[in-house]
Write a protein that holds these residues in place. Structure first.
Motif, PDB file in Angstrom:
ATOM      1  N   ASP A  48     -23.408  38.380  89.759  1.00  0.00           N
ATOM      2  CA  ASP A  48     -24.130  39.367  89.225  1.00  0.00           C
ATOM      3  C   ASP A  48     -25.581  38.660  88.825  1.00  0.00           C
ATOM      4  O   ASP A  48     -26.529  39.706  88.950  1.00  0.00           O
ATOM      5  N   GLU A  52     -28.620  40.930  90.061  1.00  0.00           N
ATOM      6  CA  GLU A  52     -29.647  41.481  88.846  1.00  0.00           C
ATOM      7  C   GLU A  52     -31.070  40.955  89.075  1.00  0.00           C
ATOM      8  O   GLU A  52     -32.106  41.840  89.393  1.00  0.00           O
ATOM      9  N   THR A  53     -31.003  39.925  89.556  1.00  0.00           N
ATOM     10  CA  THR A  53     -32.268  39.089  89.797  1.00  0.00           C
ATOM     11  C   THR A  53     -33.325  40.004  91.367  1.00  0.00           C
ATOM     12  O   THR A  53     -34.219  40.115  91.344  1.00  0.00           O
ATOM     13  N   SER A  55     -32.378  42.553  92.564  1.00  0.00           N
ATOM     14  CA  SER A  55     -32.644  44.138  92.357  1.00  0.00           C
ATOM     15  C   SER A  55     -33.848  44.277  91.420  1.00  0.00           C
ATOM     16  O   SER A  55     -34.879  44.900  91.851  1.00  0.00           O
ATOM     17  N   GLU A  56     -34.375  43.234  90.717  1.00  0.00           N
ATOM     18  CA  GLU A  56     -35.541  43.119  90.016  1.00  0.00           C
ATOM     19  C   GLU A  56     -36.916  42.920  90.935  1.00  0.00           C
ATOM     20  O   GLU A  56     -37.887  43.522  90.795  1.00  0.00           O
ATOM     21  N   ARG A  62     -29.901  48.146  92.280  1.00  0.00           N
ATOM     22  CA  ARG A  62     -28.746  47.161  92.540  1.00  0.00           C
ATOM     23  C   ARG A  62     -27.625  47.691  93.058  1.00  0.00           C
ATOM     24  O   ARG A  62     -27.052  47.042  94.262  1.00  0.00           O
ATOM     25  N   THR A 136     -17.757  43.734  85.839  1.00  0.00           N
ATOM     26  CA  THR A 136     -18.746  44.069  86.719  1.00  0.00           C
ATOM     27  C   THR A 136     -17.881  45.008  87.734  1.00  0.00           C
ATOM     28  O   THR A 136     -17.013  44.265  88.468  1.00  0.00           O
TER      29      THR A 136
END
Length: 179
Positions: A48, A52-53, A55-56, A62, A136
């Motif tokens: 996760d 998340e990182t 996608s940032e 994501r 998730t």
């Protein structure tokens, strides 16, 4: 989660960027560098945090990244669990046998906590359902894995998501159009 997922995610990132970018993602995600072994199990929170990182930092959302990672993971899964799948099958055979294949894999990996997957074959398509107990959902990854797996048996097969838990459905459903 199975270490094969963690290992493949790292390879996915490094293949598309480089080792330094992977190290940056791990650092920004607040994780310790880890050598992921495909036969070990690791915390879902690591996946996760990395997704998340990533996608940032990337230009994709994501879910799109998960789907792409899933397509990358599919050949690894087929190789790892090749004893449960006949290479002579076509996509329709795989869909017809998926419940049994998945049951065999679940039995063989009794330490893993796998999602529920089922399949039914209809006249011109298959329907695959995916339901997870995880916090998730990884619906995008499930979609990509299914695309990659059926493509290995029939390159002209199309997988379409018809329902998703992220959109309020009780489980994810995918239609597999058989060409």
């Amino acid at each position: 989660m199975h270490g094969l997922v963690h290992k493949t995610l790292k390879e996915y990132v490094v293949d598309r960027t480089d080792d330094e970018t992977w190290d940056t993602i791990v650092d920004r995600a607040g994780l310790e560098p880890t050598l992921y072994l495909p036969v070990s199990y690791y915390d879902d929170a690591e996946i996760d945090a990395i997704l998340e990182t990533l996608s940032e930092m990337a230009t994709q959302d994501r879910r799109a990244i998960e789907r792409d990672v899933g397509r990358t993971l599919a050949p690894e899964l087929l190789s790892t669990f090749s004893a449960h799948v006949s290479r002579d099958w076509e996509a329709s055979d795989l869909l017809a046998e998926l419940d049994d294949v998945y049951g065999d894999i679940e039995t063989a990996t009794d330490d893993a906590s796998l999602p529920a997957i089922s399949s039914r074959l209809e006249s011109d398509h298959g329907v695959v359902t995916y339901e997870t107990h995880r916090d998730t959902t990884y619906c995008g990854m499930a979609h990509g894995i299914l695309e990659g797996v059926v493509a290995a048996f029939d390159g002209d097969t199309t997988v379409t998501e018809t329902a998703c838990v992220d959109d309020g459905a009780d489980m994810c459903r995918f239609r597999v159009d058989l060409e």
